[in-house]
Design a protein around this motif. Sequence first.
Motif, PDB file in Angstrom:
ATOM      1  N   ARG A  47     -17.708  22.037 -41.778  1.00 23.06           N
ATOM      2  CA  ARG A  47     -18.057  21.167 -40.650  1.00 23.06           C
ATOM      3  C   ARG A  47     -18.097  21.987 -39.367  1.00 23.06           C
ATOM      4  O   ARG A  47     -17.145  22.729 -39.072  1.00 23.06           O
ATOM      5  N   ILE A  48     -19.168  21.842 -38.605  1.00 21.27           N
ATOM      6  CA  ILE A  48     -19.330  22.514 -37.320  1.00 21.27           C
ATOM      7  C   ILE A  48     -19.271  21.446 -36.236  1.00 21.27           C
ATOM      8  O   ILE A  48     -20.114  20.549 -36.183  1.00 21.27           O
ATOM      9  N   GLN A  49     -18.275  21.548 -35.357  1.00 23.84           N
ATOM     10  CA  GLN A  49     -18.127  20.595 -34.272  1.00 23.84           C
ATOM     11  C   GLN A  49     -19.035  20.965 -33.100  1.00 23.84           C
ATOM     12  O   GLN A  49     -19.540  22.081 -32.999  1.00 23.84           O
ATOM     13  N   MET A  50     -19.206  20.023 -32.192  1.00 24.90           N
ATOM     14  CA  MET A  50     -20.121  20.211 -31.063  1.00 24.90           C
ATOM     15  C   MET A  50     -19.716  21.425 -30.225  1.00 24.90           C
ATOM     16  O   MET A  50     -18.542  21.747 -30.071  1.00 24.90           O
ATOM     17  N   VAL A  57     -29.560  21.063 -32.335  1.00 23.41           N
ATOM     18  CA  VAL A  57     -29.141  22.122 -33.256  1.00 23.41           C
ATOM     19  C   VAL A  57     -30.205  23.214 -33.293  1.00 23.41           C
ATOM     20  O   VAL A  57     -31.400  22.916 -33.427  1.00 23.41           O
ATOM     21  N   THR A  58     -29.755  24.455 -33.170  1.00 24.95           N
ATOM     22  CA  THR A  58     -30.632  25.615 -33.323  1.00 24.95           C
ATOM     23  C   THR A  58     -30.170  26.413 -34.534  1.00 24.95           C
ATOM     24  O   THR A  58     -28.996  26.773 -34.629  1.00 24.95           O
ATOM     25  N   ILE A  59     -31.098  26.669 -35.465  1.00 29.12           N
ATOM     26  CA  ILE A  59     -30.785  27.383 -36.704  1.00 29.12           C
ATOM     27  C   ILE A  59     -31.682  28.610 -36.791  1.00 29.12           C
ATOM     28  O   ILE A  59     -32.911  28.503 -36.713  1.00 29.12           O
ATOM     29  N   GLY A  60     -31.072  29.780 -36.953  1.00 33.91           N
ATOM     30  CA  GLY A  60     -31.823  31.025 -37.009  1.00 33.91           C
ATOM     31  C   GLY A  60     -32.487  31.259 -38.354  1.00 33.91           C
ATOM     32  O   GLY A  60     -32.424  30.421 -39.269  1.00 33.91           O
ATOM     33  N   ASP A  61     -33.112  32.421 -38.488  1.00 33.03           N
ATOM     34  CA  ASP A  61     -33.814  32.775 -39.725  1.00 33.03           C
ATOM     35  C   ASP A  61     -32.833  32.997 -40.875  1.00 33.03           C
ATOM     36  O   ASP A  61     -31.682  33.392 -40.674  1.00 33.03           O
ATOM     37  N   ASP A  62     -33.318  32.744 -42.097  1.00 37.50           N
ATOM     38  CA  ASP A  62     -32.606  33.088 -43.338  1.00 37.50           C
ATOM     39  C   ASP A  62     -31.244  32.421 -43.464  1.00 37.50           C
ATOM     40  O   ASP A  62     -30.339  32.961 -44.104  1.00 37.50           O
ATOM     41  N   CYS A  63     -31.077  31.246 -42.861  1.00 39.58           N
ATOM     42  CA  CYS A  63     -29.809  30.518 -42.985  1.00 39.58           C
ATOM     43  C   CYS A  63     -29.820  29.668 -44.261  1.00 39.58           C
ATOM     44  O   CYS A  63     -30.870  29.252 -44.742  1.00 39.58           O
ATOM     45  N   ALA A  64     -28.638  29.418 -44.788  1.00 34.17           N
ATOM     46  CA  ALA A  64     -28.471  28.578 -45.981  1.00 34.17           C
ATOM     47  C   ALA A  64     -27.352  27.586 -45.704  1.00 34.17           C
ATOM     48  O   ALA A  64     -26.203  27.985 -45.503  1.00 34.17           O
ATOM     49  N   ILE A  65     -27.700  26.303 -45.672  1.00 29.89           N
ATOM     50  CA  ILE A  65     -26.743  25.260 -45.292  1.00 29.89           C
ATOM     51  C   ILE A  65     -26.669  24.251 -46.426  1.00 29.89           C
ATOM     52  O   ILE A  65     -27.656  23.592 -46.758  1.00 29.89           O
ATOM     53  N   ASP A  66     -25.492  24.144 -47.025  1.00 31.35           N
ATOM     54  CA  ASP A  66     -25.303  23.198 -48.124  1.00 31.35           C
ATOM     55  C   ASP A  66     -24.846  21.858 -47.552  1.00 31.35           C
ATOM     56  O   ASP A  66     -25.173  21.514 -46.415  1.00 31.35           O
ATOM     57  N   ASN A  67     -24.060  21.112 -48.280  1.00 27.84           N
ATOM     58  CA  ASN A  67     -23.587  19.789 -47.865  1.00 27.84           C
ATOM     59  C   ASN A  67     -22.559  19.942 -46.746  1.00 27.84           C
ATOM     60  O   ASN A  67     -21.373  19.656 -46.907  1.00 27.84           O
ATOM     61  N   ALA A  68     -23.033  20.411 -45.588  1.00 27.40           N
ATOM     62  CA  ALA A  68     -22.178  20.678 -44.443  1.00 27.40           C
ATOM     63  C   ALA A  68     -22.540  19.727 -43.311  1.00 27.40           C
ATOM     64  O   ALA A  68     -23.667  19.225 -43.239  1.00 27.40           O
ATOM     65  N   ALA A  69     -21.588  19.483 -42.418  1.00 25.87           N
ATOM     66  CA  ALA A  69     -21.802  18.579 -41.289  1.00 25.87           C
ATOM     67  C   ALA A  69     -22.005  19.387 -40.017  1.00 25.87           C
ATOM     68  O   ALA A  69     -21.145  20.186 -39.639  1.00 25.87           O
ATOM     69  N   LEU A  70     -23.152  19.183 -39.375  1.00 20.61           N
ATOM     70  CA  LEU A  70     -23.456  19.782 -38.069  1.00 20.61           C
ATOM     71  C   LEU A  70     -23.495  18.631 -37.072  1.00 20.61           C
ATOM     72  O   LEU A  70     -24.511  17.950 -36.927  1.00 20.61           O
ATOM     73  N   VAL A  71     -22.379  18.393 -36.392  1.00 18.99           N
ATOM     74  CA  VAL A  71     -22.204  17.197 -35.574  1.00 18.99           C
ATOM     75  C   VAL A  71     -22.102  17.599 -34.108  1.00 18.99           C
ATOM     76  O   VAL A  71     -21.142  18.265 -33.704  1.00 18.99           O
ATOM     77  N   CYS A  72     -23.081  17.180 -33.326  1.00 25.47           N
ATOM     78  CA  CYS A  72     -23.136  17.569 -31.911  1.00 25.47           C
ATOM     79  C   CYS A  72     -22.492  16.542 -30.995  1.00 25.47           C
ATOM     80  O   CYS A  72     -22.601  16.659 -29.771  1.00 25.47           O
ATOM     81  N   HIS A  73     -21.839  15.520 -31.544  1.00 25.64           N
ATOM     82  CA  HIS A  73     -21.201  14.529 -30.684  1.00 25.64           C
ATOM     83  C   HIS A  73     -19.703  14.466 -30.943  1.00 25.64           C
ATOM     84  O   HIS A  73     -19.213  14.881 -32.002  1.00 25.64           O
TER      85      HIS A  73
END
Length: 732
Positions: free
Chosen positions: A659-662, A618-634
Amino acid sequence: WTVIGKYKPGRYPIWSNYYMRWWFVDVCRQMIGRGIYGSNETLLNCYYRALGAHIGKDARISIMCDIAEYDLVNIGDYTSLDAGTVRGFALDNGCMLIGSVTVGDHASVGIKAIVAPNTSVPIHAHLGPQASSYEIGKSADPENAKHNRYCFPAPHPLMQFFIGNPITFFVDAVSYIPTLLIFYWMIKMPWHQHEGFYTYSDMLAWLCEPRRIPFYVGIRVARQVLHPLVYMMMAILVKWTIIGKFEAGPIDTTSEWQLTRHWLAETLFTRENLLNVTEIIGRHYEGVSVMYRLLGAKVGKRVFWPGSQLVFTGEFDLLEIGDDVVFGSRSVIFCRSRDGLEKVRLCAGSNVADNCVVLPGCVFGKNAVLGSSGIAPAGWYLPESSVWFGSKLCEPVLLERGVDHDDGSEKSENDEPIMASSVPEHRMPMVGDESTLRPFGKAFYKREATYFVWPLIFIMFLSVFTTAFIATLHSVPILAALHLASGVLYGFPVDDRDYDGRQYRGQEVYTLLVMMYVLVHNFHVLCWLGVEVGAKWSLIGRRAEGRYNYDSSTYNQRWELYQLFTRVRRHGRVTFLDFLHGTPYMVTFFRLLGCNIGNNVCLYPTGGDPYMPEPDLVTIGDDCAIDNAALVCHLNTRGNFELVPIKLGSNVTLRSMSRIQMGSSVESGSMLLEHSLAMTGEIIEADSVWQGAPASPVLYFTNRHDNNPDNASASSARGVDYVPDPFGGAMV
């Protein structure tokens, strides 16, 4: 009331004074829990009212419903809230948004549904499972109340108190017998046996006897290893001797005993109780199938069970699972509605992915797939080899049509859903063949892998060993604090301590104990960090994009071992990460696990379920705000396991339950609202707002992006406004 007082609606910068006060209260809320106030619905309502929420008459609220920002929560009369989210907090373009949430009289909120800030569920509206308050129409249809567990009739409180509670207490009490036997053995040992506790020195002399240390550790190990197994054995005994077998058909709601049977099944067999057992016998393997069979379910061969176990209503006799079925985590299966009981059948080779809801009477055809965040409506048939995902107006979206048979048994006019009642029995095979066999089944059960696959007995040994090791590690702080404090007060050579010759006041003893506990606990936290980070890099290494099927790669086997070690972060009902979420320390933690994170990033202020499982992809840029979210790369569709990176640009906001899928890319300045799903490989365009599962754009910003980093906070302060629509939801 002392730290934040009444919550005030508005937008507040992240890291501001108000944010820090909000964060402190939210962490305390999760850490302290509800105590006795969570034991029944009446006390739970009193708890929320004491914190400032408006709770109407005869409101029924699940203890698993996430309610916070209490002064802004308005729950009407005769409402029913299942395990959803009703809270006034959201992230919004670099700020925290605090707004009111309302559930009107005689309304309901279903499981995995969310009511977002500044939105409402109108009077007599029923927000269905997997829905959000942004949706209108069928998502708020009164029919949805049939599948809300808190709309089901409950047994009379006297039946619960005099019949149900004694049975559940009996099961709980028996499960603690191994732990109590070790405790009894310890106190019967002849060390200071007949000496009274007249002074603090007497107490410390008894507690700091070195020969008691194995007993202290043994009590914790028995609690973690033996308690879940004995509990499940007793619960299964109650299932077959008292509860009995459930059969499809209407429920006699006039019978208090029938309602009590259902209450007992749901209370005894919670997801947490099932999970405690599977973490001892192996989460994905045949031992879980055996447990489900003992509970009454029909389970085939080579089933891949979810790591987090299913949320279930307890009527296992109505659950049929074929060969080679694959489950994802955090899914829900209901066999009960307000009207009655219906079977749920998952045919051979079918796949229920992560975070899905399967409703009564649903049948999955052979090799059918319900993708992430999907819903299987009551009575539907998902045709053979078809692929569905998401939830639009409480219905899944069709991605692949699947197999059309010549007899027309899997066709419908005008693309109307196929009802399971219209499908002949021979189109619902439960026995697998070559087309249903998955890489997991080939590797683990048929032993047809390119490497040595650990047998089940070895996996069970690893599970027990790591559970015992972690229980021992968690017993260190209190034991070390006791012995260090005694050493400071009476001398460090244990044999030379004169407990009778020195006396101290209670204030001195407790102050020193607290100081030593804080000191040792900090070391304890460093041990957790070392174990988890060390296990990640030694067992997994740096992940790379590719396919890692169970029969050709050791990745899944190493991943399962790593998952055993990540249990070290759990301490009772909380985890170490619960104290870090929403702080810069959370960013540091994921950087240690390999995540590429920019500056001024806020991660998981309300927690994560799940946290990033593959942070190094996972790559996250500057000034991001991520709450109870799913970042799933599989993705594990039909047992084919793939890894693909995810990239988030700068100034990206992911709200709760998105939710962000792969393979997805979220470009700079974009936002996913609550309950949104970015599909595999999808590009979320820059300076836009998306909502829905699957997500679609609802707003594009114009002339908003400012390339000057000094103006980032000013740009984020503009935010997004919400306007209530006539139905009571909201549009952007």
